[in-house]
Motif scaffolding. Structure first.
Motif, PDB file in Angstrom:
ATOM      1  N   LYS A  44     -43.153 -29.055  70.686  1.00  0.00           N
ATOM      2  CA  LYS A  44     -44.206 -28.364  69.934  1.00  0.00           C
ATOM      3  C   LYS A  44     -45.572 -28.632  70.564  1.00  0.00           C
ATOM      4  O   LYS A  44     -46.385 -27.709  70.722  1.00  0.00           O
ATOM      5  CB  LYS A  44     -44.193 -28.811  68.479  1.00  0.00           C
ATOM      6  CG  LYS A  44     -45.183 -28.085  67.616  1.00  0.00           C
ATOM      7  CD  LYS A  44     -45.048 -28.494  66.152  1.00  0.00           C
ATOM      8  CE  LYS A  44     -46.004 -27.691  65.285  1.00  0.00           C
ATOM      9  NZ  LYS A  44     -45.797 -27.955  63.860  1.00  0.00           N
ATOM     10  N   GLU A  68     -37.895 -15.618  68.268  1.00  0.00           N
ATOM     11  CA  GLU A  68     -36.833 -15.954  67.319  1.00  0.00           C
ATOM     12  C   GLU A  68     -37.169 -17.270  66.622  1.00  0.00           C
ATOM     13  O   GLU A  68     -37.749 -18.175  67.230  1.00  0.00           O
ATOM     14  CB  GLU A  68     -35.496 -16.093  68.054  1.00  0.00           C
ATOM     15  CG  GLU A  68     -35.038 -14.842  68.764  1.00  0.00           C
ATOM     16  CD  GLU A  68     -34.634 -13.745  67.793  1.00  0.00           C
ATOM     17  OE1 GLU A  68     -34.099 -14.064  66.720  1.00  0.00           O
ATOM     18  OE2 GLU A  68     -34.870 -12.567  68.119  1.00  0.00           O
ATOM     19  N   GLU A  69     -36.775 -17.375  65.381  1.00  0.00           N
ATOM     20  CA  GLU A  69     -37.016 -18.601  64.607  1.00  0.00           C
ATOM     21  C   GLU A  69     -36.443 -19.819  65.335  1.00  0.00           C
ATOM     22  O   GLU A  69     -37.062 -20.885  65.361  1.00  0.00           O
ATOM     23  CB  GLU A  69     -36.398 -18.471  63.214  1.00  0.00           C
ATOM     24  CG  GLU A  69     -36.772 -19.572  62.268  1.00  0.00           C
ATOM     25  CD  GLU A  69     -38.262 -19.629  61.944  1.00  0.00           C
ATOM     26  OE1 GLU A  69     -38.765 -20.759  61.763  1.00  0.00           O
ATOM     27  OE2 GLU A  69     -38.909 -18.578  61.859  1.00  0.00           O
ATOM     28  N   SER A  70     -35.273 -19.656  65.939  1.00  0.00           N
ATOM     29  CA  SER A  70     -34.624 -20.769  66.639  1.00  0.00           C
ATOM     30  C   SER A  70     -35.372 -21.189  67.904  1.00  0.00           C
ATOM     31  O   SER A  70     -35.139 -22.276  68.437  1.00  0.00           O
ATOM     32  CB  SER A  70     -33.180 -20.403  66.991  1.00  0.00           C
ATOM     33  OG  SER A  70     -33.155 -19.290  67.867  1.00  0.00           O
ATOM     34  N   ASP A  71     -36.275 -20.328  68.411  1.00  0.00           N
ATOM     35  CA  ASP A  71     -37.039 -20.639  69.621  1.00  0.00           C
ATOM     36  C   ASP A  71     -38.463 -21.106  69.342  1.00  0.00           C
ATOM     37  O   ASP A  71     -39.188 -21.463  70.282  1.00  0.00           O
ATOM     38  CB  ASP A  71     -37.094 -19.416  70.544  1.00  0.00           C
ATOM     39  CG  ASP A  71     -35.778 -19.166  71.244  1.00  0.00           C
ATOM     40  OD1 ASP A  71     -34.960 -20.103  71.340  1.00  0.00           O
ATOM     41  OD2 ASP A  71     -35.549 -18.028  71.689  1.00  0.00           O
ATOM     42  N   LYS A  72     -38.874 -21.099  68.081  1.00  0.00           N
ATOM     43  CA  LYS A  72     -40.226 -21.556  67.762  1.00  0.00           C
ATOM     44  C   LYS A  72     -40.377 -23.017  68.156  1.00  0.00           C
ATOM     45  O   LYS A  72     -39.470 -23.817  67.981  1.00  0.00           O
ATOM     46  CB  LYS A  72     -40.507 -21.401  66.264  1.00  0.00           C
ATOM     47  CG  LYS A  72     -40.843 -19.993  65.886  1.00  0.00           C
ATOM     48  CD  LYS A  72     -41.396 -19.916  64.492  1.00  0.00           C
ATOM     49  CE  LYS A  72     -41.867 -18.497  64.252  1.00  0.00           C
ATOM     50  NZ  LYS A  72     -42.384 -18.311  62.926  1.00  0.00           N
ATOM     51  N   ASP A  73     -41.521 -23.331  68.696  1.00  0.00           N
ATOM     52  CA  ASP A  73     -41.856 -24.698  69.102  1.00  0.00           C
ATOM     53  C   ASP A  73     -40.980 -25.223  70.235  1.00  0.00           C
ATOM     54  O   ASP A  73     -40.810 -26.429  70.378  1.00  0.00           O
ATOM     55  CB  ASP A  73     -41.804 -25.659  67.915  1.00  0.00           C
ATOM     56  CG  ASP A  73     -42.761 -25.265  66.809  1.00  0.00           C
ATOM     57  OD1 ASP A  73     -43.828 -24.707  67.121  1.00  0.00           O
ATOM     58  OD2 ASP A  73     -42.438 -25.499  65.626  1.00  0.00           O
ATOM     59  N   LYS A  74     -40.448 -24.313  71.064  1.00  0.00           N
ATOM     60  CA  LYS A  74     -39.679 -24.705  72.248  1.00  0.00           C
ATOM     61  C   LYS A  74     -40.403 -24.154  73.470  1.00  0.00           C
ATOM     62  O   LYS A  74     -40.723 -22.970  73.524  1.00  0.00           O
ATOM     63  CB  LYS A  74     -38.256 -24.166  72.190  1.00  0.00           C
ATOM     64  CG  LYS A  74     -37.415 -24.816  71.108  1.00  0.00           C
ATOM     65  CD  LYS A  74     -35.996 -24.293  71.146  1.00  0.00           C
ATOM     66  CE  LYS A  74     -35.159 -24.923  70.052  1.00  0.00           C
ATOM     67  NZ  LYS A  74     -33.804 -24.339  70.040  1.00  0.00           N
TER      68      LYS A  74
END
Length: 99
Positions: A44, A68-74
């Motif tokens: 993050k 995508e939600e799963s890729d947030k903060d990556k």
């Protein structure tokens, strides 16, 4: 932590057809900093640094991304989004926010 000069994406200093080369230079510098002085930072935090270093134009580009939600903060998906945008922008300059 030792001080270092943060990477900066030069949106204005390159012609659109050199934007890919500028991104390659910038990304390499970012990756070096992430492997060096900022190695212990969270994903993050690295995303935050990248968004600072891309500047105002880069943040305008970022606002166009669908993440995508799963890729947030990556960090890797974020870098890939910028790389894809810049590569695609050269073939469709009508849709390029910074060109």
């Amino acid at each position: 932590m030792e001080s270092f000069k943060p990477p900066q994406m030069q949106w204005d200093d390159v012609f659109p057809n050199y934007l890919v080369s500028e991104w390659i230079r910038f990304e390499a510098e970012v990756r070096a900093v992430f492997l060096g002085p900022l190695e212990g930072e969270s994903e993050k935090a690295k995303c935050g640094y990248l968004l600072l270093w891309v500047g105002d134009k880069g943040r305008a580009v970022f606002q166009t991304f669908k993440i995508e939600e799963s890729d947030k903060d990556k960090i890797e998906p974020l870098i890939r989004k910028f790389r894809d945008y810049i590569s695609r922008g050269l073939t469709t300059l009508d849709n390029c926010v910074v060109c």
